[in-house]
Design a protein around this motif. Sequence first.
Motif, PDB file in Angstrom:
ATOM      1  N   GLY A   1       0.826  -1.211   0.000  1.00  0.00           N
ATOM      2  CA  GLY A   1       0.000   0.000   0.000  1.00  0.00           C
ATOM      3  C   GLY A   1       0.859   1.259   0.000  1.00  0.00           C
ATOM      4  N   MET A   2       1.909   1.266   0.823  1.00  0.00           N
ATOM      5  CA  MET A   2       2.801   2.426   0.857  1.00  0.00           C
ATOM      6  C   MET A   2       3.565   2.561  -0.451  1.00  0.00           C
ATOM      7  SD  MET A   2       4.273   2.868   4.734  1.00  0.00           S
ATOM      8  CE  MET A   2       5.350   1.441   4.676  1.00  0.00           C
ATOM      9  N   LEU A   3       3.887   1.429  -1.084  1.00  0.00           N
ATOM     10  CA  LEU A   3       4.603   1.491  -2.360  1.00  0.00           C
ATOM     11  C   LEU A   3       3.745   2.112  -3.448  1.00  0.00           C
ATOM     12  CD1 LEU A   3       6.730  -1.765  -2.657  1.00  0.00           C
ATOM     13  CD2 LEU A   3       7.525   0.603  -2.695  1.00  0.00           C
ATOM     14  N   VAL A   4       2.482   1.728  -3.505  1.00  0.00           N
ATOM     15  CA  VAL A   4       1.574   2.345  -4.486  1.00  0.00           C
ATOM     16  C   VAL A   4       1.518   3.851  -4.248  1.00  0.00           C
ATOM     17  CG1 VAL A   4      -0.824   2.527  -5.249  1.00  0.00           C
ATOM     18  CG2 VAL A   4       0.182   0.274  -4.884  1.00  0.00           C
ATOM     19  N   TYR A   5       1.400   4.241  -2.987  1.00  0.00           N
ATOM     20  CA  TYR A   5       1.363   5.655  -2.615  1.00  0.00           C
ATOM     21  C   TYR A   5       2.638   6.366  -3.071  1.00  0.00           C
ATOM     22  CZ  TYR A   5       0.482   9.611   0.613  1.00  0.00           C
ATOM     23  OH  TYR A   5       0.238  10.842   1.157  1.00  0.00           O
ATOM     24  N   ALA A   6       3.781   5.727  -2.892  1.00  0.00           N
ATOM     25  CA  ALA A   6       5.067   6.347  -3.231  1.00  0.00           C
ATOM     26  C   ALA A   6       5.258   6.498  -4.734  1.00  0.00           C
ATOM     27  CB  ALA A   6       6.209   5.535  -2.639  1.00  0.00           C
ATOM     28  N   VAL A   7       4.967   5.434  -5.495  1.00  0.00           N
ATOM     29  CA  VAL A   7       5.215   5.527  -6.944  1.00  0.00           C
ATOM     30  C   VAL A   7       4.207   6.431  -7.639  1.00  0.00           C
ATOM     31  CG1 VAL A   7       6.368   3.287  -7.075  1.00  0.00           C
ATOM     32  CG2 VAL A   7       3.901   3.414  -7.515  1.00  0.00           C
ATOM     33  N   ARG A   8       3.072   6.689  -6.981  1.00  0.00           N
ATOM     34  CA  ARG A   8       2.103   7.657  -7.519  1.00  0.00           C
ATOM     35  C   ARG A   8       2.345   9.062  -6.968  1.00  0.00           C
ATOM     36  NH1 ARG A   8      -2.436   5.575 -10.230  1.00  0.00           N
ATOM     37  NH2 ARG A   8      -1.849   3.534 -11.038  1.00  0.00           N
TER      38      ARG A   8
END
Length: 305
Positions: A112-119
């Motif tokens: 979830g944090m990765l999706v947030y970061a790459v977006r």
Amino acid sequence: MKVLIATEKPFAPAAVEDIKKELATAGHEIVLLEKYTDNAQLLEAVKDADAMIVRSDKITPAVLDSAKNLKIVVRAGAGYDSIDTAYAKEKNVVVENTPGQNSNAVAELVMGMLVYAVRNFYNGKAGSELKGKRLGILAFGNVGRNVARIAKGFGMEVSAYDAFCPADVIEQAGVRAVKSQDELFQTNDIISLHIPATPETIKSIDYRTVNQMPKEGILVNTARKEVVNEEELVKLMSERKDLKFITDIKPDLDEEFKKFEGRYFSTPKKMGAQTAEANSNAGIAAAKQINSFFAEGDTRFQVNK
């Protein structure tokens, strides 16, 4: 037996009820101490306890000295560095953890944090996708395996390094095994940390190590705050404007990291195990282990042998 559930950061209410039900099957007396604000409250509550269930609560020599009847402490979760295990052993107190119970919750948080970061932290500008990105997992335990499972569903290329896990075991999980920590950092766009805090790992994620990452690298820490050398990572991020750091453990240098707007994110509190399911799973496991300990002398999850 009197079982103290001592949680400065409480379990979810439903999890507390599940724990109580499990302990009640063995006829134990249950005492609940939640959201305590002074260590004196813990010292008083533990005085006549035979067993304890804790979360991230600090079980110090003072706590163990106060607990004259204590025979077992179970940490509802995997990490147990908040408990003085050596002193507990001196006091003939068994310390156990509940490995694997929070693993899926932590792994989902990573993704979830990765999706947030790459977006780009949802700032309205175009970001990128996780599909095709190279993910390196440092330590292939319960959490690392779940991260790999979910990441493959995103279409990521997954590799891992674990000094204590054979390469063939990693490969059997459909994950590429690399030969060293350095190789892991050199060959992946994203690194997810899942190492414990030990004398060997504390501050091991330093300037030299992270600087090996390719351009636009992302470092994720849902393990332990202590494994990251914060001073050196701040220095590196000030030099490399392409790096991102995301974590669910607020760093001591949080204000310094906040200067890297758009490249840093930390949750307000540690969130890895903060799901109703993980609360319940870990709490029930802890209760079952206490029941087995008193009924059968079972110490299979003991960490201070």
